[in-house]
Design an enzyme around this catalytic site. Structure first.
Site, PDB file in Angstrom:
ATOM      1  CB  CYS A 199      -5.015  80.806 -11.995  1.00 19.15           C
ATOM      2  SG  CYS A 199      -5.583  82.060 -10.865  1.00 19.15           S
TER       3      CYS A 199
ATOM      4  CG  HIS B 293      -2.585  78.194  -9.818  1.00 19.00           C
ATOM      5  ND1 HIS B 293      -1.770  79.287  -9.654  1.00 19.00           N
ATOM      6  CD2 HIS B 293      -3.837  78.589  -9.472  1.00 19.00           C
ATOM      7  CE1 HIS B 293      -2.496  80.305  -9.231  1.00 19.00           C
ATOM      8  NE2 HIS B 293      -3.746  79.910  -9.112  1.00 19.00           N
TER       9      HIS B 293
ATOM     10  CG  ASN C  26      -3.309  82.720  -6.459  1.00 20.07           C
ATOM     11  OD1 ASN C  26      -2.585  82.761  -7.450  1.00 20.07           O
ATOM     12  ND2 ASN C  26      -4.572  82.348  -6.510  1.00 20.07           N
TER      13      ASN C  26
HETATM   14  O1  UT7 Z   1      -6.238  81.113  -8.143  1.00 21.41           O
HETATM   15  C1  UT7 Z   1      -7.490  81.094  -8.752  1.00 21.41           C
HETATM   16  C2  UT7 Z   1      -8.378  80.136  -8.123  1.00 21.41           C
HETATM   17  N1  UT7 Z   1      -8.727  80.576  -6.806  1.00 21.41           N
HETATM   18  C3  UT7 Z   1      -9.090  79.693  -5.910  1.00 21.41           C
HETATM   19  O2  UT7 Z   1      -9.072  78.524  -6.182  1.00 21.41           O
HETATM   20  C4  UT7 Z   1      -9.576  80.194  -4.572  1.00 21.41           C
HETATM   21  C5  UT7 Z   1     -10.710  79.344  -4.109  1.00 21.41           C
HETATM   22  N2  UT7 Z   1     -11.354  79.818  -2.901  1.00 21.41           N
HETATM   23  C6  UT7 Z   1     -10.743  79.908  -1.707  1.00 21.41           C
HETATM   24  O3  UT7 Z   1      -9.571  79.666  -1.616  1.00 21.41           O
HETATM   25  C7  UT7 Z   1     -11.566  80.257  -0.493  1.00 21.41           C
HETATM   26  O4  UT7 Z   1     -12.919  80.301  -0.865  1.00 21.41           O
HETATM   27  C8  UT7 Z   1     -11.166  81.596   0.181  1.00 21.41           C
HETATM   28  C9  UT7 Z   1      -9.833  81.434   0.866  1.00 21.41           C
HETATM   29  C10 UT7 Z   1     -11.090  82.688  -0.867  1.00 21.41           C
HETATM   30  C11 UT7 Z   1     -12.194  82.015   1.223  1.00 21.41           C
HETATM   31  O5  UT7 Z   1     -12.351  80.997   2.179  1.00 21.41           O
HETATM   32  P1  UT7 Z   1     -13.817  80.508   2.578  1.00 21.41           P
HETATM   33  O6  UT7 Z   1     -13.635  79.456   3.586  1.00 21.41           O
HETATM   34  O7  UT7 Z   1     -14.517  80.119   1.303  1.00 21.41           O
HETATM   35  O8  UT7 Z   1     -14.443  81.783   3.268  1.00 21.41           O
HETATM   36  P2  UT7 Z   1     -15.754  82.620   2.868  1.00 21.41           P
HETATM   37  O9  UT7 Z   1     -15.499  83.443   1.659  1.00 21.41           O
HETATM   38  O10 UT7 Z   1     -16.933  81.704   2.845  1.00 21.41           O
HETATM   39  O11 UT7 Z   1     -15.881  83.572   4.111  1.00 21.41           O
HETATM   40  C12 UT7 Z   1     -16.140  83.059   5.423  1.00 21.41           C
HETATM   41  C13 UT7 Z   1     -16.180  84.214   6.400  1.00 21.41           C
HETATM   42  C14 UT7 Z   1     -17.116  85.337   5.967  1.00 21.41           C
HETATM   43  O12 UT7 Z   1     -17.704  85.870   7.136  1.00 21.41           O
HETATM   44  P3  UT7 Z   1     -19.192  85.433   7.563  1.00 21.41           P
HETATM   45  O13 UT7 Z   1     -20.073  85.810   6.414  1.00 21.41           O
HETATM   46  O14 UT7 Z   1     -19.118  83.951   7.795  1.00 21.41           O
HETATM   47  O15 UT7 Z   1     -19.415  86.228   8.798  1.00 21.41           O
HETATM   48  C15 UT7 Z   1     -16.180  86.349   5.369  1.00 21.41           C
HETATM   49  O16 UT7 Z   1     -16.698  87.665   5.446  1.00 21.41           O
HETATM   50  O17 UT7 Z   1     -14.877  84.802   6.516  1.00 21.41           O
HETATM   51  C16 UT7 Z   1     -14.974  86.215   6.247  1.00 21.41           C
HETATM   52  N3  UT7 Z   1     -13.749  86.645   5.607  1.00 21.41           N
HETATM   53  C17 UT7 Z   1     -12.641  86.995   6.293  1.00 21.41           C
HETATM   54  N4  UT7 Z   1     -12.375  87.072   7.603  1.00 21.41           N
HETATM   55  C18 UT7 Z   1     -11.136  87.461   7.975  1.00 21.41           C
HETATM   56  C19 UT7 Z   1     -13.479  86.730   4.267  1.00 21.41           C
HETATM   57  N5  UT7 Z   1     -12.211  87.120   4.085  1.00 21.41           N
HETATM   58  C20 UT7 Z   1     -11.674  87.299   5.311  1.00 21.41           C
HETATM   59  C21 UT7 Z   1     -10.402  87.702   5.762  1.00 21.41           C
HETATM   60  N6  UT7 Z   1     -10.178  87.765   7.092  1.00 21.41           N
HETATM   61  N7  UT7 Z   1      -9.398  88.001   4.894  1.00 21.41           N
END
Ligand code: UT7
Length: 335
Positions: free
Chosen positions: A114, A262, A292
């Site tokens: 990134c 980014h 992204n």
């Molecule tokens: O470009 C390089 C740098 N990258 C970044 O800066 C990305 C940084 N991180 C993020 O943007 C966020 O952490 C994400 C968008 C990737 C994820 O969001 P989050 O709020 O951190 O969600 P999470 O990973 O904690 O997941 C929450 C819930 C989980 O379910 P449970 O365990 O709470 O039941 C996941 O399994 O959401 C679930 N989940 C989804 N649900 C529907 C994960 N992905 C999805 C999905 N659709 N695509």
């Protein structure tokens, strides 16, 4: 001593639009979750066989070269940033040299995910400052979609990334109060595996291991991201490195005319915007349309902002990135 300035910009994204609803037909996800957590509404995916990371980069480069008002053979050096190269080796820099039919200039590949475009600009800036080169073609391009796990197992990563390319021509500037004022780069390899693609690689799993095991549950050749951990680090590092760049030039957040972060997550951009007290028109975001696109995200956004007349001569433009490595960096430009 010279400065370098951006004299031409271009971008290319594939025509094929993939909406959040399209993805929900492939995996257990939904538009509401994706928009709420990331801001993304749609992204572009290359249709198989239509483009590669290199060909998208070449398309963006042709526009940038044309807008710079130079000929392809005025390019002295090529820098290509990507995490999704056409081949394991050689890197796409030489493929651009071939496809653009440029004389035998040097071609360098940057592997900083990134932060790739910011790193690439920083390298190009040094070559121009030192007087070694006059015009450098800098490309950021990614073809993510062919390498993502498009099942529910991979949904935490695969809904976020999109394909596309952006390019800039960096040229010599005699006025050292204009152009790129500074670049600042950082890394923290202690968190290398928190956002990574482990295989195939000589470190842990090479192709032979994957073939030998033939394991349908093998996830090592899909990208992995510890989302929340990356998010927490991103917001801190973005702020730090923007402040570092401003302070090095005796500037303040109120001096910023346009911040191009980014495009990792709209929530991260909004957090930074609030922290620096910037208005909506001072931060450019397009993650809603493209997802992204890693090394391509800043040059695509910069080109769009420039095309929309959001960047005027004399403006203070700040580029900032954070991502896998971890790596992060900023570029301060007096346009
Ligand atoms: O470009 C390089 C740098 N990258 C970044 O800066 C990305 C940084 N991180 C993020 O943007 C966020 O952490 C994400 C968008 C990737 C994820 O969001 P989050 O709020 O951190 O969600 P999470 O990973 O904690 O997941 C929450 C819930 C989980 O379910 P449970 O365990 O709470 O039941 C996941 O399994 O959401 C679930 N989940 C989804 N649900 C529907 C994960 N992905 C999805 C999905 N659709 N695509």
């Amino acid at each position: 001593m010279y400065n370098s300035k951006i004299t031409g910009l271009g971008f290319f994204v594939p025509e094929n639009v993939v909406t959040n609803d399209d993805l929900s037909k492939l995996m257990d996800t939904n538009d509401e979750w994706i928009q709420e957590r990331t801001g993304i509404k749609e992204r572009r995916h290359v249709v198989y066989g239509e483009d590669t990371t290199t060909t998208m980069g070449v398309k963006a480069a042709k526009i940038a070269i044309d807008r710079a008002g130079i000929k392809k053979d005025d390019i002295d050096f090529i820098i290509f940033a990507t995490l999704s190269p056409d081949y394991y080796f050689p890197g796409p820099g030489v493929l651009v040299q071939r496809d653009l039919d440029i004389k035998t200039v040097g071609a360098l590949d940057v592997r900083n995910q990134c932060s790739g475009f910011v790193y690439a600009i920083s390298v190009g800036d040094q070559y121009i400052k030192s007087g070694m080169y006059k015009n450098i073609l800098v490309i950021g391009s990614e073809l993510h979609s062919h390498g993502l796990d498009m099942t529910t197992r991979g949904r935490g990563v695969s809904v976020i990334f999109g394909d596309g390319a952006g390019a800039a021509v960096l040229s010599r500037e005699k006025d050292t109060s204009r152009g790129i004022l500074s670049t600042h780069l950082h890394s923290e390899g202690q968190h290398a595996e928190e956002l990574s693609l482990i295989a195939p690689g000589m470190g842990k799993r090479w192709v032979n291991d994957i073939i030998k095991d033939n394991d349908p549950n093998d996830e090592s050749y899909f990208p992995y991201m510890n989302g929340q951990f990356v998010f927490k680090n991103a917001v801190v590092r973005f702020s730090e490195v923007i402040m570092e760049g401003l302070s090095a030039n005796n500037l303040k957040p109120t001096d910023i005319d346009l911040l191009i972060p980014h495009q990792a997550n709209l929530r991260i951009s909004q957090f930074i915007q609030k922290q620096f007290g910037l208005r909506d028109d001072q931060v450019y975001n397009n993650i809603m349309k493209y997802g992204n696109t890693t090394a391509a995200s800043i040059p695509i956004a910069l080109t769009e902002a420039w095309e929309q007349g959001m960047i005027k001569s004399g403006d203070l433009v700040v580029l900032a990135a954070f991502g896998s490595g971890f790596t992060w960096g900023s570029v301060i430009i007096r346009w």
